[in-house]
Design a protein around this motif. Structure first.
Motif, PDB file in Angstrom:
ATOM      1  N   LEU A   1      -7.918  -1.253  -9.057  1.00 48.64           N
ATOM      2  CA  LEU A   1      -8.389  -2.370  -8.246  1.00 48.64           C
ATOM      3  C   LEU A   1      -7.296  -2.813  -7.284  1.00 48.64           C
ATOM      4  N   SER A   2      -7.699  -3.236  -6.097  1.00 47.04           N
ATOM      5  CA  SER A   2      -6.761  -3.872  -5.180  1.00 47.04           C
ATOM      6  C   SER A   2      -6.454  -5.270  -5.711  1.00 47.04           C
ATOM      7  N   PRO A   3      -5.392  -5.924  -5.212  1.00 52.64           N
ATOM      8  CA  PRO A   3      -5.079  -7.281  -5.672  1.00 52.64           C
ATOM      9  C   PRO A   3      -6.248  -8.253  -5.514  1.00 52.64           C
ATOM     10  N   GLN A   4      -6.953  -8.199  -4.384  1.00 53.66           N
ATOM     11  CA  GLN A   4      -8.083  -9.106  -4.190  1.00 53.66           C
ATOM     12  C   GLN A   4      -9.245  -8.755  -5.106  1.00 53.66           C
ATOM     13  N   GLU A   5      -9.489  -7.475  -5.327  1.00 51.08           N
ATOM     14  CA  GLU A   5     -10.542  -7.072  -6.265  1.00 51.08           C
ATOM     15  C   GLU A   5     -10.215  -7.551  -7.666  1.00 51.08           C
ATOM     16  N   PHE A   6      -8.941  -7.450  -8.052  1.00 53.93           N
ATOM     17  CA  PHE A   6      -8.526  -7.915  -9.375  1.00 53.93           C
ATOM     18  C   PHE A   6      -8.756  -9.421  -9.506  1.00 53.93           C
TER      19      PHE A   6
ATOM     20  N   LEU B   1     -17.041  -7.983  -2.335  1.00 57.84           N
ATOM     21  CA  LEU B   1     -18.061  -7.837  -3.381  1.00 57.84           C
ATOM     22  C   LEU B   1     -18.685  -6.439  -3.340  1.00 57.84           C
ATOM     23  N   GLY B   2     -18.915  -5.932  -2.140  1.00 53.62           N
ATOM     24  CA  GLY B   2     -19.485  -4.593  -2.019  1.00 53.62           C
ATOM     25  C   GLY B   2     -18.568  -3.531  -2.598  1.00 53.62           C
ATOM     26  N   ARG B   3     -17.266  -3.639  -2.309  1.00 49.87           N
ATOM     27  CA  ARG B   3     -16.312  -2.666  -2.859  1.00 49.87           C
ATOM     28  C   ARG B   3     -16.276  -2.739  -4.378  1.00 49.87           C
ATOM     29  N   LEU B   4     -16.294  -3.969  -4.900  1.00 49.04           N
ATOM     30  CA  LEU B   4     -16.214  -4.136  -6.350  1.00 49.04           C
ATOM     31  C   LEU B   4     -17.466  -3.616  -7.036  1.00 49.04           C
ATOM     32  N   ARG B   5     -18.619  -3.844  -6.440  1.00 55.80           N
ATOM     33  CA  ARG B   5     -19.866  -3.342  -7.027  1.00 55.80           C
ATOM     34  C   ARG B   5     -19.868  -1.819  -7.100  1.00 55.80           C
TER      35      ARG B   5
ATOM     36  N   LYS C   1     -17.384  -0.002  -7.634  1.00 58.97           N
ATOM     37  CA  LYS C   1     -16.452   0.436  -8.678  1.00 58.97           C
ATOM     38  C   LYS C   1     -16.969   0.165 -10.088  1.00 58.97           C
ATOM     39  N   ILE C   2     -17.711  -0.946 -10.280  1.00 62.43           N
ATOM     40  CA  ILE C   2     -18.127  -1.302 -11.643  1.00 62.43           C
ATOM     41  C   ILE C   2     -19.621  -1.134 -11.867  1.00 62.43           C
ATOM     42  N   GLY C   3     -20.359  -0.862 -10.813  1.00 66.57           N
ATOM     43  CA  GLY C   3     -21.809  -0.733 -10.931  1.00 66.57           C
ATOM     44  C   GLY C   3     -22.499  -1.922 -10.294  1.00 66.57           C
ATOM     45  N   VAL C   4     -23.521  -1.645  -9.489  1.00 75.77           N
ATOM     46  CA  VAL C   4     -24.157  -2.710  -8.703  1.00 75.77           C
ATOM     47  C   VAL C   4     -24.859  -3.740  -9.574  1.00 75.77           C
ATOM     48  N   ASP C   5     -25.252  -3.364 -10.804  1.00 79.21           N
ATOM     49  CA  ASP C   5     -26.014  -4.290 -11.640  1.00 79.21           C
ATOM     50  C   ASP C   5     -25.152  -5.352 -12.315  1.00 79.21           C
ATOM     51  N   MET C   6     -23.823  -5.193 -12.292  1.00 76.77           N
ATOM     52  CA  MET C   6     -22.979  -6.120 -13.045  1.00 76.77           C
ATOM     53  C   MET C   6     -22.666  -7.405 -12.276  1.00 76.77           C
ATOM     54  N   ILE C   7     -22.744  -7.365 -10.954  1.00 77.34           N
ATOM     55  CA  ILE C   7     -22.576  -8.590 -10.165  1.00 77.34           C
ATOM     56  C   ILE C   7     -23.937  -8.930  -9.572  1.00 77.34           C
ATOM     57  N   GLN C   8     -24.548  -9.942 -10.148  1.00 75.25           N
ATOM     58  CA  GLN C   8     -25.920 -10.308  -9.810  1.00 75.25           C
ATOM     59  C   GLN C   8     -25.941 -11.411  -8.751  1.00 75.25           C
ATOM     60  N   THR C   9     -26.754 -11.220  -7.720  1.00 73.18           N
ATOM     61  CA  THR C   9     -26.920 -12.245  -6.685  1.00 73.18           C
ATOM     62  C   THR C   9     -27.970 -13.252  -7.136  1.00 73.18           C
TER      63      THR C   9
END
Length: 220
Positions: free
Chosen positions: A150-155, A194-198, A200-208
């Motif tokens: 993860l980048s610092p901001q992603e972390f 948020l798009g980059r993080l999704r 990496k971890i899967g789109v379903d884990m960060i719910q809008t």
């Protein structure tokens, strides 16, 4: 996650700030007690590191005023005063932990991580959401047992989500906790992150949650 560093020793603060940022925190630094008190009253902080010997308004008074106004974020005291009655005064004022100068920066970061973890109701040093795990003391994420780059901001973003697992978090709140000073809330920087993080971890884990923000959830 956003923290306050109230330290009038500029040389010490200049050493600590980049280390705290590398550990995943957005650091707001002030050098006097009145500025510290005002920021603690107005901003959403995950924690504060406070030197007792601040000019303008001493650290004990700063903490007492925060607590008197219902500000309950954890406070780690830094001081050259190592006597027991000085420590007792700090705890009586509302401090949560105490570190005597000189100290090791690694110990400061470990204590800070523990304070934030406990203040969010987590007893374990490892936080979980489905296949995702944050090893707080090590300062790293794993996904399905594998280290997650993860980048610092992603972390920062993922750490804030997992500390508030399941809670809906607004755009404004995320922006304050993730980005440095000068962040434009009308920019698309948060959406890009948020798009980059999704990815990496899967789109379903960060719910809008429409009209409210986002939340971290375990995949079904």
């Amino acid at each position: 996650m956003r923290i306050l560093l109230a330290e009038d020793d500029v040389e010490l603060a200049q050493r600590l700030q980049p280390l705290l940022e590398q550990a995943g925190y957005v650091v707001v630094h002030v050098v006097d007690g009145r500025a510290a008190e005002e920021l603690g009253q107005l901003e959403e902080l995950q924690a504060a590191i406070v030197d007792l010997g601040l000019p303008g308004l001493d650290g004990l008074s700063v903490i007492e005023r925060w607590r008197g106004n219902g500000r309950d974020f954890p406070v780690l005291v830094l001081t050259a005063r190592g006597r027991w009655h000085d420590k007792l005064a700090g705890f009586d004022a509302g401090a949560d932990d105490y570190l005597t100068k000189p100290f090791q920066a690694d110990e400061l970061i470990l204590r800070l991580r523990a304070l934030i973890r406990r203040s969010n109701g987590h007893a374990s040093p490892n936080l979980h959401c489905g296949p995702l795990q944050l090893e707080i003391n090590a300062g790293r994420f794993t996904l399905d047992g594998q280290a997650l780059p993860l980048s610092p901001q992603e972390f920062r973003l993922l750490s804030y989500f997992i500390h508030h697992n399941g809670n809906v978090i607004s755009r404004e709140r995320l922006g304050e906790q993730i980005f440095e000073a000068g962040y434009d809330p009308d920019s698309n920087a948060l959406d890009v992150l948020l798009g980059r993080l999704r990815r990496k971890i899967g789109v379903d884990m960060i719910q809008t949650v429409r009209g409210q923000g986002w939340r971290l959830v375990a995949p079904t």
